[in-house]
Design a protein around this motif. Structure first.
Motif, mmCIF file in Angstrom:
data_model
loop_
_atom_site.group_PDB
_atom_site.id
_atom_site.type_symbol
_atom_site.label_atom_id
_atom_site.label_comp_id
_atom_site.label_asym_id
_atom_site.label_seq_id
_atom_site.Cartn_x
_atom_site.Cartn_y
_atom_site.Cartn_z
ATOM 1 N N ARG A 88 6.151 -8.420 -11.091
ATOM 2 C CA ARG A 88 6.903 -8.818 -12.271
ATOM 3 C C ARG A 88 7.856 -7.696 -12.690
ATOM 4 N NH1 ARG A 88 2.801 -10.400 -15.127
ATOM 5 N NH2 ARG A 88 2.947 -12.586 -14.485
ATOM 6 N N GLY A 89 9.127 -8.052 -12.832
ATOM 7 C CA GLY A 89 10.130 -7.094 -13.255
ATOM 8 C C GLY A 89 10.638 -6.182 -12.157
ATOM 9 N N ARG B 109 12.372 -5.201 -8.220
ATOM 10 C CA ARG B 109 13.349 -5.612 -7.208
ATOM 11 C C ARG B 109 12.600 -5.747 -5.877
ATOM 12 N NH1 ARG B 109 16.836 -0.386 -7.645
ATOM 13 N NH2 ARG B 109 14.668 0.344 -7.662
ATOM 14 N N VAL B 110 12.620 -6.947 -5.325
ATOM 15 C CA VAL B 110 11.804 -7.256 -4.149
ATOM 16 C C VAL B 110 12.709 -7.660 -2.994
ATOM 17 C CG1 VAL B 110 9.992 -8.754 -3.211
ATOM 18 C CG2 VAL B 110 9.884 -7.984 -5.609
ATOM 19 N N ALA B 111 12.375 -7.173 -1.804
ATOM 20 C CA ALA B 111 13.031 -7.633 -0.583
ATOM 21 C C ALA B 111 11.998 -8.338 0.285
ATOM 22 C CB ALA B 111 13.641 -6.471 0.175
ATOM 23 N N VAL B 112 12.396 -9.455 0.873
ATOM 24 C CA VAL B 112 11.549 -10.188 1.814
ATOM 25 C C VAL B 112 12.256 -10.184 3.161
ATOM 26 C CG1 VAL B 112 10.485 -12.390 2.388
ATOM 27 C CG2 VAL B 112 10.581 -11.638 -0.003
ATOM 28 N N VAL B 113 11.585 -9.665 4.179
ATOM 29 C CA VAL B 113 12.165 -9.608 5.522
ATOM 30 C C VAL B 113 11.752 -10.856 6.273
ATOM 31 C CG1 VAL B 113 12.274 -8.327 7.683
ATOM 32 C CG2 VAL B 113 12.085 -7.098 5.502
ATOM 33 N N GLY B 114 12.738 -11.673 6.661
ATOM 34 C CA GLY B 114 12.458 -12.903 7.389
ATOM 35 C C GLY B 114 12.989 -14.110 6.657
ATOM 36 N N ALA B 115 12.977 -15.257 7.349
ATOM 37 C CA ALA B 115 13.481 -16.490 6.742
ATOM 38 C C ALA B 115 12.672 -17.694 7.179
ATOM 39 C CB ALA B 115 14.947 -16.695 7.101
ATOM 40 N N GLY B 116 11.450 -17.455 7.651
ATOM 41 C CA GLY B 116 10.584 -18.560 8.030
ATOM 42 C C GLY B 116 9.875 -19.137 6.821
ATOM 43 N N SER B 117 8.935 -20.017 7.086
ATOM 44 C CA SER B 117 8.230 -20.702 6.005
ATOM 45 C C SER B 117 7.501 -19.733 5.091
ATOM 46 C CB SER B 117 7.233 -21.700 6.609
ATOM 47 O OG SER B 117 7.892 -22.668 7.386
ATOM 48 N N SER B 118 6.773 -18.782 5.674
ATOM 49 C CA SER B 118 6.011 -17.855 4.835
ATOM 50 C C SER B 118 6.929 -16.917 4.064
ATOM 51 C CB SER B 118 5.021 -17.061 5.678
ATOM 52 O OG SER B 118 5.678 -16.308 6.669
ATOM 53 N N ALA B 119 8.108 -16.612 4.616
ATOM 54 C CA ALA B 119 9.078 -15.793 3.875
ATOM 55 C C ALA B 119 9.541 -16.531 2.625
ATOM 56 C CB ALA B 119 10.263 -15.452 4.770
ATOM 57 N N MET B 120 9.842 -17.831 2.782
ATOM 58 C CA MET B 120 10.260 -18.613 1.622
ATOM 59 C C MET B 120 9.139 -18.705 0.589
ATOM 60 S SD MET B 120 13.392 -19.354 2.090
ATOM 61 C CE MET B 120 14.490 -19.165 3.509
ATOM 62 N N ASP B 121 7.924 -18.907 1.066
ATOM 63 C CA ASP B 121 6.785 -19.008 0.140
ATOM 64 C C ASP B 121 6.590 -17.698 -0.629
ATOM 65 O OD1 ASP B 121 6.390 -21.544 1.186
ATOM 66 O OD2 ASP B 121 4.862 -20.886 2.606
ATOM 67 N N SER B 122 6.716 -16.574 0.076
ATOM 68 C CA SER B 122 6.552 -15.275 -0.580
ATOM 69 C C SER B 122 7.662 -15.020 -1.575
ATOM 70 C CB SER B 122 6.520 -14.157 0.469
ATOM 71 O OG SER B 122 5.377 -14.266 1.290
ATOM 72 N N ALA B 123 8.889 -15.331 -1.180
ATOM 73 C CA ALA B 123 10.031 -15.121 -2.082
ATOM 74 C C ALA B 123 9.891 -15.981 -3.335
ATOM 75 C CB ALA B 123 11.327 -15.440 -1.353
ATOM 76 N N ALA B 124 9.526 -17.239 -3.148
ATOM 77 C CA ALA B 124 9.397 -18.137 -4.292
ATOM 78 C C ALA B 124 8.283 -17.679 -5.235
ATOM 79 C CB ALA B 124 9.115 -19.558 -3.808
ATOM 80 N N THR B 125 7.166 -17.245 -4.670
ATOM 81 C CA THR B 125 6.053 -16.779 -5.503
ATOM 82 C C THR B 125 6.467 -15.566 -6.322
ATOM 83 O OG1 THR B 125 4.482 -17.605 -3.856
ATOM 84 C CG2 THR B 125 3.644 -16.046 -5.479
ATOM 85 N N ALA B 126 7.171 -14.628 -5.687
ATOM 86 C CA ALA B 126 7.631 -13.441 -6.411
ATOM 87 C C ALA B 126 8.590 -13.823 -7.540
ATOM 88 C CB ALA B 126 8.299 -12.470 -5.441
ATOM 89 N N LEU B 127 9.492 -14.747 -7.253
ATOM 90 C CA LEU B 127 10.453 -15.175 -8.271
ATOM 91 C C LEU B 127 9.751 -15.867 -9.432
ATOM 92 C CD1 LEU B 127 13.137 -16.472 -5.781
ATOM 93 C CD2 LEU B 127 13.545 -14.678 -7.492
ATOM 94 N N ILE C 240 6.747 -15.510 -10.419
ATOM 95 C CA ILE C 240 5.869 -14.610 -11.175
ATOM 96 C C ILE C 240 6.674 -13.692 -12.084
ATOM 97 C CG2 ILE C 240 5.643 -12.506 -9.781
ATOM 98 C CD1 ILE C 240 2.712 -14.721 -10.950
ATOM 99 N N GLY C 241 8.020 -13.661 -11.870
ATOM 100 C CA GLY C 241 8.859 -12.882 -12.762
ATOM 101 C C GLY C 241 9.507 -11.665 -12.144
#
Length: 489
Positions: free
Chosen positions: A227-228, A230-248, A250-251
């Motif tokens: 929360r709060g 700056r996050v980077a996610v390496v990749g663009a597969g399904s789990s990358a999208m899931d991780s990015a969305a969860t981080a977003l 959560i704040g």
């Protein structure tokens, strides 16, 4: 509203009716059949028929398939009850990626399908309105499958060693809350999921970075800590999208997806390969054709689902940075500096969604057998243009998913250990983990083990046949005819 749809008012009554229907179906099909495998003990210790390691959807399907062949299976899982597999732990997608109509581990029983389970509780109208299956609802369904099929799962059991023996048995060392122990089994099935023979694939650039500053997408990471940040996610597969969305959600202050490719793949080639011919014929293909098909699917890559991608892109504080491979990362104070061809970026946390690898060294329970397992790089050498390390590292498996010896005789009993998880894909096709064909894979595994058992115990079965004395006729069903003397002459 239809009669079925009214089950939303009394969901328990609807599910109870479904369970009665399932019990009747099993009765009509004569399932499970009577036990037929001769019991065995060694030095007073009972020998289990089959031990399945892993109680996720593959382990459940394997156990049910074996039960349908009259074979008893004990299923071991290190997780607490109800939290086997990734669905309620490390998975972060909102819904499954598969179409809702796929039957998964129903093992040919309509009343055991997710659709039957769902409609019994929520009605046909709710089913028609459902797009994809919610992830946690799938976990609830698997818990139900375990209960109604009476799968013998023993939670809190970690397998620490798999040791085949020259007498054809396999010794398993276990760690439980009660302490260290061991089991003997005639066959062992490894049903441990996507990373079943290794672990996360970790890129070189994370080596040496403070562990508090990065995670793999499969880690049990507490996303509230993002929360709060700056996050980077390496990749663009399904789990990358899931991780990015969860981080977003959560704040996180911002999320960048660092994507090596200049564009995202658009077509799921794996989905296009699913036909009955592949399901039943892949194992019998020439090696070159098996390799060509799987390498093509891997090279074209599976795109993330549309819904998962929209879940990310609807956030204003996300960037899709295409053509942006990571060239290096270094710690800077409490954060990270990431170098790419498109510039340098500062982040507070890095999530690598880089898949999984086969790496026996990460799984100490395989120490006894790993040096003896034949892998595909030792069986087949593809053209250089078709090299694929995942395929090269995959184990060569027999027709019942059994491991093969690299050197015949080097590890007696190795073929009594079966690989029913993702690395079986090159040998058998996608039958050992993915929802679409998991029942077909479980049936192949179970019928193969049944065949092994019958051949191994043939002398006992033949002796049982000879000793079988249940009369069909009692002798009072007829009267012998008397012939006239002239006719007898």
């Amino acid at each position: 509203m239809s009669t079925q749809a009214t089950t939303t008012i009394e969901p328990n009554a609807g599910l109870a009716a479904l369970e009665q229907r399932l019990a009747q179906d099993l009765l009509y099909l004569g399932l499970p059949p009577r036990a037929w495998v001769p019991p065995r003990t060694v030095a007073g210790q009972p020998v289990l028929e089959v031990v399945v390691i892993g109680a996720g959807q593959a382990g459940l399907a394997a156990a049910i398939g074996l039960a349908h062949q009259g074979i008893a299976a004990v299923v071991l899982d290190r997780a607490e009850e109800g939290f086997e597999g990734p669905w309620a732990t490390t998975a972060r997608m909102e819904t499954l990626r598969s179409p809702k109509e796929l039957v998964g581990p129903a093992m040919g029983l309509p009343a055991l399908t997710f659709r039957a389970w769902f409609e019994a509780q929520f009605g046909v109208d709710a089913w028609a309105a459902l797009d994809k299956i919610p992830r946690l609802q799938w976990m609830d369904y698997l818990r139900w499958v375990r209960r109604v099929m009476r799968v013998d799962v023993r939670n809190g059991s970690t397998v620490t060693d798999i040791a085949p023996r020259a007498d054809g048995l396999v010794r398993l060392a276990l760690r439980t809350a009660a302490g260290e122990g061991s089991l003997l089994a005639r066959r062992v099935v490894v049903a441990t999921g996507r990373d079943g023979l290794g672990g996360p694939a970790l890129p070189a650039f994370v080596q040496g970075l403070p562990r508090a500053l990065w995670a793999h997408s499969s880690d049990s990471n507490d996303y509230t800590q993002l929360r709060g940040k700056r996050v980077a996610v390496v990749g663009a597969g399904s789990s990358a999208m899931d991780s990015a969305a969860t981080a977003l959600e959560i704040g996180a202050a911002s999320v960048d997806l660092l994507i090596r490719r200049p564009d995202l793949p658009r077509v799921n080639k794996s989905k296009g390969s699913i036909v009955a011919g592949l399901t039943h014929g892949h194992h019998d293909l020439p090696d070159a054709d098996k390799w060509r098909l799987r390498q093509y699917i891997n090279a074209t890559q599976v795109p993330p689902p549309r819904g998962s991608t929209l879940r990310v892109s609807r956030n204003p504080n996300v960037r899709f940075l295409l053509g942006c491979p990571v060239q290096g990362v270094e710690a800077q104070g409490d954060g990270l500096l990431v170098r790419t061809p498109r510039g340098e970026f500062a982040y507070d946390f890095l999530i690598v969604s880089t898949g999984f690898v086969i790496d026996w060294a990460r799984r100490p329970e395989f120490a006894h057998i790993a040096p003896h397992i034949r892998i595909w790089s030792e069986r087949y050498q593809p053209p250089a243009a078709l090299h694929d390390q995942e395929l090269a590292d995959s184990p060569v498996l027999g027709p019942a998913f059994e491991f093969q010896e690299k050197t015949p005789g080097s590890c007696p009993g190795l073929t009594h250990v079966h690989c029913f998880c993702y690395p079986a894909t090159l040998s058998h096709g996608a039958l050992a983990g993915d929802i679409p064909n998991i029942s077909d894979g479980a049936r192949r595994l179970a019928t193969g083990i049944a065949s092994h058992f019958y051949r191994e115990d043939f002398e006992q079965h033949f002796a049982n046949l000879q000793a079988f004395a249940e009369p069909e006729l009692l002798g009072d069903e007829w009267v012998p005819a008397e012939l006239p003397a002239t006719a007898a002459a």
